[in-house]
Write a protein that holds these residues in place. Sequence first.
Motif, PDB file in Angstrom:
ATOM      1  N   ASP A  59       0.833  -1.213   0.000  1.00  0.00           N
ATOM      2  CA  ASP A  59       0.000   0.000   0.000  1.00  0.00           C
ATOM      3  C   ASP A  59       0.861   1.255   0.000  1.00  0.00           C
ATOM      4  O   ASP A  59       0.522   2.255  -0.651  1.00  0.00           O
ATOM      5  N   TRP A  60       1.983   1.219   0.737  1.00  0.00           N
ATOM      6  CA  TRP A  60       2.865   2.397   0.771  1.00  0.00           C
ATOM      7  C   TRP A  60       3.506   2.637  -0.588  1.00  0.00           C
ATOM      8  O   TRP A  60       3.621   3.777  -1.031  1.00  0.00           O
ATOM      9  N   LEU A  61       3.897   1.558  -1.266  1.00  0.00           N
ATOM     10  CA  LEU A  61       4.495   1.699  -2.594  1.00  0.00           C
ATOM     11  C   LEU A  61       3.501   2.304  -3.571  1.00  0.00           C
ATOM     12  O   LEU A  61       3.851   3.194  -4.368  1.00  0.00           O
ATOM     13  N   ILE A  62       2.269   1.850  -3.508  1.00  0.00           N
ATOM     14  CA  ILE A  62       1.235   2.394  -4.399  1.00  0.00           C
ATOM     15  C   ILE A  62       0.974   3.858  -4.078  1.00  0.00           C
ATOM     16  O   ILE A  62       0.858   4.705  -4.979  1.00  0.00           O
ATOM     17  N   LYS A  63       0.911   4.192  -2.786  1.00  0.00           N
ATOM     18  CA  LYS A  63       0.589   5.553  -2.372  1.00  0.00           C
ATOM     19  C   LYS A  63       1.671   6.548  -2.744  1.00  0.00           C
ATOM     20  O   LYS A  63       1.388   7.714  -3.071  1.00  0.00           O
ATOM     21  N   THR A  64       2.927   6.116  -2.710  1.00  0.00           N
ATOM     22  CA  THR A  64       4.042   7.035  -2.982  1.00  0.00           C
ATOM     23  C   THR A  64       4.449   7.062  -4.452  1.00  0.00           C
ATOM     24  O   THR A  64       5.373   7.779  -4.816  1.00  0.00           O
ATOM     25  N   THR A  65       3.784   6.281  -5.277  1.00  0.00           N
ATOM     26  CA  THR A  65       4.044   6.291  -6.722  1.00  0.00           C
ATOM     27  C   THR A  65       3.104   7.283  -7.389  1.00  0.00           C
ATOM     28  O   THR A  65       1.899   7.304  -7.093  1.00  0.00           O
ATOM     29  N   PHE A  66       3.633   8.112  -8.267  1.00  0.00           N
ATOM     30  CA  PHE A  66       2.778   9.073  -8.970  1.00  0.00           C
ATOM     31  C   PHE A  66       3.213   9.178 -10.428  1.00  0.00           C
ATOM     32  O   PHE A  66       4.293   8.702 -10.818  1.00  0.00           O
ATOM     33  N   SER A  67       2.367   9.797 -11.232  1.00  0.00           N
ATOM     34  CA  SER A  67       2.620   9.887 -12.675  1.00  0.00           C
ATOM     35  C   SER A  67       2.715  11.338 -13.109  1.00  0.00           C
ATOM     36  O   SER A  67       2.133  12.243 -12.482  1.00  0.00           O
ATOM     37  N   LEU A  68       3.451  11.561 -14.186  1.00  0.00           N
ATOM     38  CA  LEU A  68       3.544  12.864 -14.830  1.00  0.00           C
ATOM     39  C   LEU A  68       3.143  12.709 -16.290  1.00  0.00           C
ATOM     40  O   LEU A  68       3.452  11.692 -16.917  1.00  0.00           O
ATOM     41  N   SER A  69       2.471  13.714 -16.832  1.00  0.00           N
ATOM     42  CA  SER A  69       2.080  13.665 -18.243  1.00  0.00           C
ATOM     43  C   SER A  69       2.138  15.062 -18.829  1.00  0.00           C
ATOM     44  O   SER A  69       2.059  16.071 -18.098  1.00  0.00           O
ATOM     45  N   CYS A  70       2.301  15.128 -20.127  1.00  0.00           N
ATOM     46  CA  CYS A  70       2.364  16.419 -20.810  1.00  0.00           C
ATOM     47  C   CYS A  70       1.052  17.176 -20.602  1.00  0.00           C
ATOM     48  O   CYS A  70      -0.040  16.600 -20.682  1.00  0.00           O
ATOM     49  N   GLY A  71       1.165  18.484 -20.339  1.00  0.00           N
ATOM     50  CA  GLY A  71      -0.011  19.297 -20.087  1.00  0.00           C
ATOM     51  C   GLY A  71      -0.393  19.372 -18.623  1.00  0.00           C
ATOM     52  O   GLY A  71      -1.221  20.202 -18.236  1.00  0.00           O
ATOM     53  N   GLN A  72       0.210  18.510 -17.796  1.00  0.00           N
ATOM     54  CA  GLN A  72      -0.111  18.508 -16.371  1.00  0.00           C
ATOM     55  C   GLN A  72       0.526  19.723 -15.694  1.00  0.00           C
ATOM     56  O   GLN A  72       1.642  20.126 -16.023  1.00  0.00           O
ATOM     57  N   LYS A  73      -0.205  20.310 -14.745  1.00  0.00           N
ATOM     58  CA  LYS A  73       0.321  21.454 -14.015  1.00  0.00           C
ATOM     59  C   LYS A  73       0.946  20.978 -12.707  1.00  0.00           C
ATOM     60  O   LYS A  73       0.359  20.164 -11.994  1.00  0.00           O
ATOM     61  N   ILE A  74       2.138  21.488 -12.426  1.00  0.00           N
ATOM     62  CA  ILE A  74       2.821  21.144 -11.182  1.00  0.00           C
ATOM     63  C   ILE A  74       3.441  22.405 -10.585  1.00  0.00           C
ATOM     64  O   ILE A  74       3.799  23.348 -11.298  1.00  0.00           O
TER      65      ILE A  74
END
Length: 626
Positions: A127-142
């Motif tokens: 669950d911790w691995l899933i929670k701390t994994t995130f994605s980036l994509s073109c057009g996304q604001k950060i």
Amino acid sequence: MTSLPNLSSIVLPDLPKPGEAVCWDGLYGASKWIALAEAAQNVKKPFLLLLPDIRSVEAVSQDLSFFSPNLKLHVFPDWETLAYDRFSPYQDIVSERLHTLSTISHLTDGIIITSIQTALHRLLPKDWLIKTTFSLSCGQKIQREGFRARLSESGYISVSQVSAPGEFAVRGSLMDVFPVGAKLPLRIDLFDDEIDTLRVFDSETQRTTGEVENITILPAREFPTDQRGIMEFRRSWREHFSSGYQGSTIYQDVSEGLAPAGIEYYLPLFHEETNILADYIPPDCVVIFDESIEIAADKFRLSVDERYEALRHDTARPILATKDIFAEFKELQSSLQTLACVYLSGTSNGDSPAKFNTVVPVNVPVDARSEDPFIAIKHHLSRMNGRLLFLADSLGRREALLDLFRDQIFSPVVFAGWREFLGADERYGIAVASLENGAELIEPRLSILTESQLFGRRTEERRRRKRSRTSHESIIRNLTELNVNSPVVHEDYGVGRYLGLEVLTVGDIQNEFIKIEYRDGDKLYIPVGSLDLISRYSGSDPEHAPLHKLGTDQWEKARRKAGEKIRDVAAELLEIHAKRALRRGHSFVIDEDAYNSFVHSFPFEETVDQANAVDAVLKDMQNPQP
């Protein structure tokens, strides 16, 4: 070309159902990997293969790839450290482990391969691995600062230029990240606070190799490094070691946000609970236990207990109980009992419902001193009356075997691999594969002979990672190899003394720097990313190493003087070589047959340096110039 023969006679047609356990016996030599490769190829289910030792993982992976080149293999690597070691695993190993863990939960086919020693390690929670994994994509604001903070909390290290998984660098609107599990780093080009492009690039040349629309960012470590994780570590430490935290450097370093060497063996302190490998496996997975797996698990547990007893009395570095870090084999077995389980065996059991048409592979030694060196192979062919595939360890060895067998009745035809040989009509073939064991199949009647069966078991030289130009004795691979006040040599500034690491803020960016002291107390700060510029001092007496003065030409003079000596020696060698070139000597004629007989009777595999030396000697002996 003919169609591939039916191999169902050596592969169990029906796999066990979930919750069932069966034994596949009568699988001798490499035939068990043929059986597994065929099963995984024909049944669209994921498989988990547990092997008795770490060394077997790479060898069996190569065997399976040979028998089924299109099969998806997912190796879950070991840390490659001893229990309770004070060294951390290499970052590329951690990267591969995290990538594999994030992948295997969603597998629909292929084989997960690992050793029983690795499988018994307690792991970070799924669950911790899933929670701390995130994605980036073109057009996304950060938000730039928020993204940097998230990377740091995920264990990524801020550097001036990324070169390894788990690093990131910020330069204006460009952010470079080397995601864990990725082969190449990623360049994020921001337009204001929006991701304009995601480009993959080569860390050495900095050239773009392609663009992607999205990317997954995994944590860089198997434990949290954010404030919440540190608080959990401190709480758990006080709970386990009630009187052993005030003077512990481990406790102090983690409290300050650092990750000291060997921190992986305190992983359970960072999480409220841990998982084992079984918690990551898909519910329809088929588990394959190699033979002697329980014996290997017991030996491993015994070695861990011995390490614990030897190290548990160190009050400055208290260690966790073995049960907190490693699971028992019975616990692993119990957690897998709801899955379909297969136990491999090289012996024949009359009560087993799964029977395979294979026999024990035999040695057919080539005896160079015999009148007929190939008499054993000929007897083997007359007994089996089937097809034969020779396996050479390398392309060079294949050419040597082709030359050796050229005038024999079993002179083989070259094939690219196992599948190509199965689909052909030729009776004798040869391919390249470094298999440890051969195989004897009854139906279809087929024999696989490896070099160890022909020439005896040779000592294996493992392939090593590509080495850099710098001498491996002088390059500093890891900061843990350095002791404070050890003399070091900087390429541009000369000899100084290593004073440890220091965190400095430069241009609103916090980085770790290597601190080196030179003569008169002068200090030099080197970014950790430039570690390759520093090497060990190789002088005879490190305690009295001469320190150079910064801001002077002392080091440059020393380098120039050394260069002049090198030129003098080079001129002397050129003169000797010129004199030698004018003289004539005796050119020896090599008896190829006698030499090849000697080579094939040699019981060991030469190292790369030994092979080069042999070639150089042969060349010199045949050269008319001395």
